[in-house]
Design a protein around this motif. Structure first.
Motif, mmCIF file in Angstrom:
data_model
loop_
_atom_site.group_PDB
_atom_site.id
_atom_site.type_symbol
_atom_site.label_atom_id
_atom_site.label_comp_id
_atom_site.label_asym_id
_atom_site.label_seq_id
_atom_site.Cartn_x
_atom_site.Cartn_y
_atom_site.Cartn_z
ATOM 1 N N GLN A 129 0.819 -1.211 0.000
ATOM 2 C CA GLN A 129 0.000 0.000 0.000
ATOM 3 C C GLN A 129 0.852 1.260 0.000
ATOM 4 N N VAL A 167 -6.021 4.882 -1.243
ATOM 5 C CA VAL A 167 -5.157 3.698 -1.315
ATOM 6 C C VAL A 167 -5.422 2.762 -0.136
ATOM 7 N N TYR A 180 -7.364 -0.110 -2.031
ATOM 8 C CA TYR A 180 -6.527 -1.282 -2.320
ATOM 9 C C TYR A 180 -7.087 -2.561 -1.703
#
Length: 242
Positions: free
Chosen positions: A33, A64, A68
């Motif tokens: 990440q 993110v 993610y």
């Protein structure tokens, strides 16, 4: 070996992942990440004033850290890079594969409560997991999920026989998307079929048959019983592996 209990009070024996393996998997995912975040920040516009650049950085960070895990766990049905390395997978409380909403709730819970915004760098997740019989963090409780090991010791199990009327049909199935976790849940259902009440046989079988049908793109006939359908799929899978 942990016990996952379905809505029909059927116990599925799955090996629940504990703190150590989950922590290592989490460390892998955090590294990915932050590398992704660094890459995004490097390619973002640099000719911005301080306040706008700070706002952009915060927005990208949240995107993110939430986007993610949501995207990866949705697309892989519960396996991020870290979980893949450690042989782990996120599943529903009943042992079935997670969907987008489960992944999103886990990611939101991870960002806001378990790790980042209010999580004191993972302190909340640590304490909640330590006091959970299944090693769950807050995000797992909110999403109705649990993390399990996919690399389980081999066990002696009763072989499922192919229903003769399904043999020809089963030979044409595409079983490539049938996950080990779903197969394990179906095997548990079939092995304990005669211990269940009529309603549990139908409702749990129907739920598993729906998941299997979605994976192999061959749904069960609406009014047929799930047992022979599931038995045929498992027997064919065993035949191809032998």
């Amino acid at each position: 070996m942990g016990d996952l209990v379905t809505g029909e009070a059927v116990v599925l024996d799955l090996r629940v992942a504990r703190l150590a393996s989950r922590a290592v998997a989490f460390a892998f995912d955090v590294a990915v990440q932050f590398l992704l975040l660094l890459l995004v920040l490097l390619i973002s516009p640099i000719d911005l004033d301080g306040a706008l650049r700070s706002a952009l950085a915060i927005t990208l960070t949240v995107a993110v850290l939430i986007g993610y895990p949501t995207a990866v766990e949705s697309l892989t049905r519960g396996r991020s890079l870290g979980k893949l390395v450690m042989g782990l997978r996120v599943v529903r409380n009943d042992g079935g594969a997670i969907r987008f909403r489960h992944a999103l709730v886990r990611a939101l819970g991870g960002f806001f409560v378990d790790f980042w915004a209010l999580g004191l760098g993972g302190t909340v997740a640590l304490f909640v997991s330590l006091f959970s019989a299944q090693g769950k963090r807050v995000g797992d409780y909110l999403a109705g999920t649990v993390v399990i090991h996919t690399r389980v010791p081999k066990q002696t199990v009763e072989l499922v026989e192919m229903p003769p009327e399904f043999a020809a049909w089963a030979r044409g199935l595409d079983l490539s998307q049938l996950s080990d976790e779903l197969v394990l849940a179906v095997r548990q259902y079939l092995s304990r079929y005669h211990e269940l009440g009529d309603q549990a046989r139908w409702e749990l079988g129907k739920r598993l048959a729906d998941d299997v049908g979605a994976a192999i793109r061959e749904p069960r006939h609406e009014y047929s019983h799930p047992h022979p359908y599931l038995a045929a799929v498992l027997a064919e899978r065993r035949r191809r592996a032998s």
